[in-house]
Design a protein around this motif. Structure first.
Motif, short mmCIF file in Angstrom:
data_model
loop_
_atom_site.label_atom_id
_atom_site.label_comp_id
_atom_site.label_asym_id
_atom_site.label_seq_id
_atom_site.Cartn_x
_atom_site.Cartn_y
_atom_site.Cartn_z
N PHE A 43 23.01 72.22 14.58
CA PHE A 43 22.22 72.92 15.74
C PHE A 43 21.18 71.98 16.25
O PHE A 43 21.44 71.70 17.40
CB PHE A 43 21.39 74.12 15.39
N ALA A 44 20.67 71.17 15.45
CA ALA A 44 19.84 70.01 16.00
C ALA A 44 20.74 68.96 16.72
O ALA A 44 20.46 68.41 17.72
CB ALA A 44 19.09 69.17 14.81
N ASN A 45 21.76 68.80 15.92
CA ASN A 45 22.82 67.93 16.87
C ASN A 45 23.12 68.24 18.10
O ASN A 45 23.47 67.63 19.29
CB ASN A 45 24.36 67.56 16.31
N PHE A 46 23.43 69.75 18.22
CA PHE A 46 23.97 70.12 19.53
C PHE A 46 22.89 70.27 20.39
O PHE A 46 22.95 70.24 21.55
CB PHE A 46 24.42 71.76 19.21
N MET A 47 21.63 70.63 19.86
CA MET A 47 20.43 70.88 21.05
C MET A 47 20.03 69.40 21.56
O MET A 47 19.10 69.37 22.31
CB MET A 47 19.18 71.45 20.27
N GLN A 48 20.59 68.27 21.01
CA GLN A 48 19.91 66.97 21.33
C GLN A 48 20.16 66.81 22.95
O GLN A 48 21.21 66.85 23.48
CB GLN A 48 20.71 65.91 21.00
N GLY A 49 18.74 66.70 23.67
CA GLY A 49 18.93 66.61 25.03
C GLY A 49 19.07 67.81 25.88
O GLY A 49 19.28 67.55 26.88
N LYS A 50 19.40 68.98 25.10
CA LYS A 50 19.50 70.31 26.15
C LYS A 50 18.10 70.77 26.16
O LYS A 50 17.37 70.75 25.24
CB LYS A 50 20.45 71.17 25.19
N SER A 96 8.24 61.45 8.78
CA SER A 96 9.13 60.66 9.39
C SER A 96 9.46 61.49 10.79
O SER A 96 9.57 60.71 11.80
CB SER A 96 10.48 60.23 8.54
N SER A 97 9.89 62.53 10.57
CA SER A 97 10.32 63.36 11.85
C SER A 97 9.15 63.38 12.80
O SER A 97 9.11 63.42 13.95
CB SER A 97 10.79 64.88 11.63
N LEU A 98 7.93 63.76 12.39
CA LEU A 98 6.73 63.69 13.23
C LEU A 98 6.48 62.64 13.84
O LEU A 98 6.12 62.51 15.13
CB LEU A 98 5.59 64.36 12.20
N MET A 99 6.45 61.47 13.17
CA MET A 99 5.89 60.24 13.66
C MET A 99 7.22 59.93 14.62
O MET A 99 6.73 59.30 15.81
CB MET A 99 6.13 59.20 12.65
N ASN A 100 8.47 60.15 14.39
CA ASN A 100 9.41 59.93 15.44
C ASN A 100 9.44 60.62 16.81
O ASN A 100 9.25 60.17 17.69
CB ASN A 100 10.87 60.76 14.80
N TYR A 101 8.89 61.90 16.66
CA TYR A 101 8.50 62.59 17.77
C TYR A 101 7.37 62.11 18.72
O TYR A 101 7.28 61.83 19.68
CB TYR A 101 8.25 63.87 17.30
N TYR A 135 12.75 70.63 4.92
CA TYR A 135 11.64 70.22 4.27
C TYR A 135 10.66 71.22 4.36
O TYR A 135 9.86 71.82 3.34
CB TYR A 135 11.35 69.02 4.46
N ILE A 136 10.31 71.72 5.59
CA ILE A 136 8.96 72.61 5.78
C ILE A 136 9.35 74.05 5.01
O ILE A 136 8.59 74.50 4.52
CB ILE A 136 8.92 72.89 7.46
N LEU A 137 10.49 74.33 5.33
CA LEU A 137 10.91 75.71 4.72
C LEU A 137 10.94 75.56 3.23
O LEU A 137 10.18 76.44 2.54
CB LEU A 137 12.52 76.11 5.07
N THR A 138 11.32 74.45 2.65
CA THR A 138 11.31 74.31 1.13
C THR A 138 9.97 74.28 0.89
O THR A 138 9.37 74.74 -0.31
CB THR A 138 11.80 73.12 0.68
N GLN A 185 13.51 66.68 16.47
CA GLN A 185 12.60 66.49 15.13
C GLN A 185 12.33 67.67 14.45
O GLN A 185 12.19 67.76 13.23
CB GLN A 185 11.64 65.59 15.48
N ILE A 186 12.04 68.68 15.34
CA ILE A 186 11.70 70.32 14.58
C ILE A 186 12.92 70.62 13.71
O ILE A 186 12.72 70.98 12.61
CB ILE A 186 11.34 71.13 15.65
N PHE A 187 13.98 70.47 14.28
CA PHE A 187 15.03 70.93 13.27
C PHE A 187 15.39 69.96 12.18
O PHE A 187 15.73 70.37 11.09
CB PHE A 187 16.48 70.99 14.08
#
Lengths: 323, 368
Positions: A270-277, B157-162, A295-298, A288-290
């Motif tokens: 989904f992250a790949n798909f959402m890139q730039g959309k 890493s994701s946060l800094m990337n953003y 990791y956040i969920l874990t 970056q959220i995706f």
């Protein structure tokens, strides 16, 4: 392209992205249920990808590649076992060490042998695991809903994909329906009891690690000669850690492991798909959220906010017989 | 007779055993070099010459050493409290944001020595913030710190990337990095230190943060061995149940130890961000956080040992870079192999040779 087609293409890519996670998470399942933490899954994936790519390039036979991948991965398992079972070293330190050795060694050897900056040469088409078209896929492609789902998501994957899903019930059966599985789970909870029953804790844990190496070998092979056609330096790119997250997210149980891996694979796709959309009302959602979401969920799960994740009780503790 | 209960004198425990473990790691690295068809002794010679041969080489070596001292201390402080912090990498990365924000906001107005203390605090605060959630999860919810710190490496890493790609990037530029700091936001080079020994620093980025690292070594030593807090941390690290009986508050000590650990990791960012490149770049940590694990294990978690093993890894990093020029078949990744082997032998296999050494020691007639 309407929404259904988009969904189909995301689902297809989610499956492909979750396969290495699934193999690796199942690999971790066996070692962790036996009381051995294995941070080194990432490294195992990497060395087996390298070995598989080299051998498949050399022989143009994917099965030999798979064999090499599994073999090297099991060797790494033995080193981990030697350090953490025989020498009662710290399992996490050993795993971290092996990850470094794997990351470095693959590039050093790759550069020395092929001189392409750590890449291995392109594996010829017959040396790869090619997509399999399941019977009837083309015939029912035109049927609404079921047709595309069958033709593009279920069919058209390579053999390793089907093996990965087959490994889920097999792992369940081994862990919960065989004597080996019962003992393996026991040794992860209370090794003292297993020892008292006259069963060797060390040998049992070694066998668990062999299974771990075996399954991680599939994951690496998948990356190198099914998903792509060569080894690229650091191609596992943290997948070993995501698999570890999936394993925890699934609370160390085989069937939930599959769903966790599918979920994380879906997030990735989904992250790949959402890139730039851009999304209506919200605007562009940062990819970056995706990327961070698994990791956040874990972490949220580990915090005990979604049920309780209870790891095997003896995990991470070297077993010492009473003196 | 079991050998585990035998006491060995300090010089064996802290001198001989780490040295043998290091030798084993180097031996296996040599095997790898030999296997790819190069002469390991020649490689070692080139490596040492590249790292210590000229003033510039020494400057680079000490530059890497600086980073590794910070991350090594970070790992060591956590280990003393019985916590394994794999998150130094992410904590250093976020620390870079703290340092960069201070530098970006102050560099126009004040000279570097005014910026520096704020930057140290900023880097430490951001590093500590990155360690805070895993620490809290460990202290209050019992989540395994190893797993959560790994997760936080990726989250950071994701946060800094953003942050770099969307917020701090210079408008109109492609590279995800901040603008270059003015001299008021940069830490000056230590030309005089190398000149003292008759060398030239050249392009090497050795800077004032090297001195900060040495000060931190001293402060960590004071903290661990000369304060009540350090005593409580060590007690907790050796025996959590004894600490519990002694009334040492588990959650509080875990939090404090991890915050200090994260802060030290965060300070590592001063070196590359404000000392070398003068701007915040993507992935600037480059694995130094993980090297900290090797440094701390090799240095037996003692600041003096950490300085020595950080120097060792500094030599490996700089020498390895030079070596890959001279021997193109050996890439820089050889360092990663050596690093892994050092962690394996000095960390995971640290007890492998102990029984043999104990027997040898008893035969020679010691310990009577």
């Amino acid at each position: 392209m309407d929404y259904f087609d988009i969904l189909i293409s995301i689902l297809g890519s989610a499956i492909r992205l979750s396969i290495p996670l699934l193999f690796t998470a199942l690999a971790g399942l066996f070692s962790e249920r036996a009381g051995i933490f294995d941070i080194g899954l990432e490294g195992k994936m990497l060395v087996s990808a390298f070995a598989a790519a080299c051998v498949a390039h050399l022989t143009a036979n994917p099965w030999l590649g798979l064999l090499a991948g599994i073999g090297v991965s099991i060797v790494f398992s033995f080193i981990h076992g030697f350090a953490s079972i025989s020498n009662r070293g710290n399992q996490i330190v050993s795993g971290v060490a092996l990850n470094f050795v794997a990351a470095g060694l693959t590039v050093v050897l790759g550069q020395a042998w092929y001189g392409q900056g750590g890449r291995t040469p392109q594996v010829p088409a017959e040396g790869r695991f090619a997509p399999i078209i399941l019977p009837g896929a083309d015939a029912i492609r035109e049927v609404p809903f079921i047709g595309p789902l069958y033709a593009n998501v279920i069919s058209g994957n390579n053999i390793l994909t089907y093996i990965a899903f087959l490994m889920v019930p097999i792992s369940w059966w081994v862990l919960y329906r065989t004597r080996f599985g019962l003992r393996l789970r026991a040794v992860g909870e209370n090794p003292g009891a297993v020892d008292t029953a006259g069963i060797s804790v060390a040998w049992l844990r070694y066998r668990a690690l062999i299974v771990t190496g075996f399954l991680a070998g599939f994951a690496g092979t998948y990356l190198a000669i099914a998903q792509s056609a060569a080894f690229i330096s650091n191609m596992s790119a943290g997948k070993g850690y995501i698999a570890l997250a999936a394993l925890i997210f699934a609370k160390w149980k085989p069937v939930p492991v599959m769903f966790a891996c599918l979920l994380f694979g879906f997030l990735d796709a989904f992250a790949n798909f959402m890139q730039g959309k851009s999304v209506p009302l919200i605007g562009e959602v940062p990819v970056q959220i995706f990327q961070a979401l698994p990791y956040i969920l874990t972490c949220v799960l580990l915090a005990g906010f979604i049920g309780v994740a209870r790891p095997p009780k003896a995990g991470g503790v070297p077993y010492t017989k009473e003196r | 007779m079991s050998t585990t209960s035998v006491q060995l004198p300090g010089w064996i425990n802290y001198g001989v055993i780490p040295l043998i473990n290091l030798m084993l790691a180097l031996f296996f690295s040599g095997l790898v070099v030999w296997a790819i068809g190069e002469n390991p002794f020649e490689a070692l010679q080139l490596l040492v010459a590249g790292a210590l041969g000229r003033g510039e080489g020494i400057g680079f070596t000490l530059f890497y050493t600086t980073s590794f001292i910070f991350t090594g201390l970070s790992v060591a402080v956590a280990i003393h409290a019985g916590l394994f912090n794999i998150g130094s990498e992410g904590q250093a990365y976020l620390g870079g944001l703290g340092a960069a924000l201070v530098a970006l906001s102050l560099d126009r107005y004040v000279p570097w020595y005014v910026t520096m203390p704020f930057a140290v605090i900023g880097a430490a605060l951001f590093g500590a913030a990155c360690a805070a959630i895993p620490a809290w999860l460990q202290a209050k919810r019992g989540s395994h710190i190893v797993i959560t710190t790994i997760m936080f490496n990726f989250i950071t890493s994701s946060l800094m990337n953003y942050v770099l790609v969307h917020l701090l990037i210079v408008p109109g530029k492609m590279a995800p990095e901040t603008r270059t700091f003015l001299p008021g936001g940069q830490l000056p080079k230590l030309d005089w230190l190398i000149a003292l020994f008759g060398g030239k620093l050249g392009a090497a980025p050795l800077n004032v943060s090297f001195l900060i690292a040495l000060v931190m070594c001293f402060l960590v030593w004071v903290l661990i061995w000369r304060t009540k807090l350090g005593y409580e941390m060590r007690t907790l690290g050796i025996s959590p149940s004894a600490a519990g009986y002694a009334g040492i508050p588990y959650a509080k000590i875990v939090m404090i130890a991890m915050l200090i650990s994260g802060g030290l990791a965060g300070m590592m960012a001063l070196n590359p961000v404000m000392g070398a490149s003068g701007r915040l770049q993507i992935e600037f940590v480059g694995g130094a956080g993980f090297v900290g694990i090797a440094v701390s294990l090799m240095g037996r978690n003692h600041p003096a040992g950490i300085v020595l093993s950080a120097l060792l890894f500094g030599i490996l990093y700089q020498g390895g870079a030079e070596l890959s020029f001279d021997m193109p078949s050996i890439t820089r990744d050889m360092i990663v192999v050596i690093q892994g082997l050092v962690i394996l032998f000095a960390g995971a296999l640290e007890y492998m040779l102990r029984p043999a050494i104990v027997r040898l020691y008893q035969q020679v007639g010691g310990g009577k």
